[in-house]
Design an enzyme around this catalytic site. Structure first.
Site, PDB file in Angstrom:
ATOM      1  N   SER A 105       0.839  -1.196   0.000  1.00 34.51           N
ATOM      2  CA  SER A 105       0.000   0.000   0.000  1.00 34.51           C
ATOM      3  C   SER A 105       0.884   1.260   0.000  1.00 34.51           C
ATOM      4  CB  SER A 105      -0.965  -0.046   1.188  1.00 34.51           C
ATOM      5  OG  SER A 105      -1.990   0.901   1.044  1.00 34.51           O
ATOM      6  N   ASP A 244      -9.483  -5.936  -4.061  1.00 37.04           N
ATOM      7  CA  ASP A 244      -8.527  -5.017  -3.447  1.00 37.04           C
ATOM      8  C   ASP A 244      -8.889  -3.553  -3.696  1.00 37.04           C
ATOM      9  OD1 ASP A 244      -6.104  -4.010  -2.405  1.00 37.04           O
ATOM     10  OD2 ASP A 244      -4.908  -5.531  -3.422  1.00 37.04           O
ATOM     11  N   HIS A 271      -7.125  -6.122   0.391  1.00 35.55           N
ATOM     12  CA  HIS A 271      -5.902  -5.319   0.432  1.00 35.55           C
ATOM     13  C   HIS A 271      -4.740  -6.002   1.149  1.00 35.55           C
ATOM     14  CE1 HIS A 271      -4.096  -1.528  -0.495  1.00 35.55           C
ATOM     15  NE2 HIS A 271      -3.976  -1.100   0.745  1.00 35.55           N
TER      16      HIS A 271
END
EC number: 3.4.11.5
Length: 293
Positions: A105, A244, A271
């Site tokens: 991320s 995601d 995610h």
């Protein structure tokens, strides 16, 4: 399994790091957590990779969260420049000449910034986990997915963005529903390290990114690196989940712009595919790391 934790002096503060596994001839894997401000906690699900692959795994809490210093009274410190400097300092402090680098991320954004703007030496390979190369594309894709929420939840999010008020109960409920769908469903039971309450991080997140995932209005609002991805010349693996925040379009955009990159799409994952399918993710990492040492 050997675990060493320590503190590194950094800019008058301290950065907490955690090293799993014994020193070996293999290049260590350095993990960059998300957020900004999410802490290293959830990466502990990857601890057993150190034993399986006889490789050190190194994770740390970036300045502003976790067991590192949290100088929330100086939010001007929460910038990409600070966090890149912290990564560079950590490599020097731990004498990490050759490493594999995994960013998840925001951590993937940090890795992309590091690779494209600083051209570091000694990066054996790069793993970009559920990340992004464009803040504007990310926001556009998440707003597209918001349209699949119930009408009343869409309206609550729209009102919050229109009024710049992100504290109303109906917005908070809608945002939680969205994040449970596409980040990770915290109503389910996960390993302790994932459920563990994190320390700090809110000021870092809101300063650098914004009030939520789809409203980037912090100092990273102009993060646009898609056209610079061609600068990345090391072996690169992109991972994402079918559900995601990093949509297949976001992941494919990175894949298309990094020559020779590979992309692994995890079915029925959001995610944190390394949490949702830990054994499969570790097996993939072992194969990748061994092939690129």
């Amino acid at each position: 399994m050997e675990i060493i934790e320590g503190k590194m002096p950094f800019m008058g503060y301290e950065t907490h790091y955690r090293i799993v596994g014994r020193r070996s001839e293999k290049s260590p894997l350095v993990l960059l957590h998300g957020g900004p401000g999410s802490t290293h906690n959830y990466f502990e699900v990857l601890d057993k990779l150190a034993k399986i692959d006889d490789r050190r795994i190194i994770m740390y809490d970036q300045l502003g969260c976790g067991n590192s210093s949290i100088p929330d009274d100086h939010p001007e410190l929460y910038t990409k420049e600070t966090w890149v400097k912290e990564l560079k300092t950590l490599r020097e402090h731990l004498a990490l000449r050759k490493i594999h680098l995994l960013g998840q991320s925001w951590g993937g954004m940090l890795a992309i910034i590091y690779m494209c703007d600083y051209h570091p030496e000694g990066i054996q390979s790069l793993i970009l986990s559920s990340t992004l190369s464009s803040a504007s594309l990310w926001s556009k894709e998440l707003h597209r997915m918001i349209k699949y929420l119930p009408i009343e939840e869409q309206a609550a999010i729209h009102r919050a963005e229109l009024t710049d008020t992100f504290t109303e109960p109906d917005y908070l409920k809608a945002n939680e529903h969205f994040m449970n769908q596409h980040a990770i469903d915290m109503k389910k039971k996960w390993p302790e390290c994932v459920m563990r309450e994190k320390k700090g991080g809110t000021v870092a997140y809101e300063t650098a990114w914004g009030p939520n995932e789809y409203t980037p209005e912090g100092n990273l609002h102009d993060y646009e690196y898609t056209d610079q991805l061609s600068k990345i010349k090391v072996p690169t693996l992109i991972t994402s989940g079918t559900d995601d925040l990093c949509t297949p379009y976001v992941a494919k955009t990175m894949h298309d712009h990094i020559a020779g990159s590979q992309w692994k799409l995890f079915e029925n994952c959001s995610h944190m595919s390394f949490v949702q399918k830990t054994d499969e993710y570790i097996a993939m990492l072992k194969k990748w790391l061994d092939a690129n040492d």
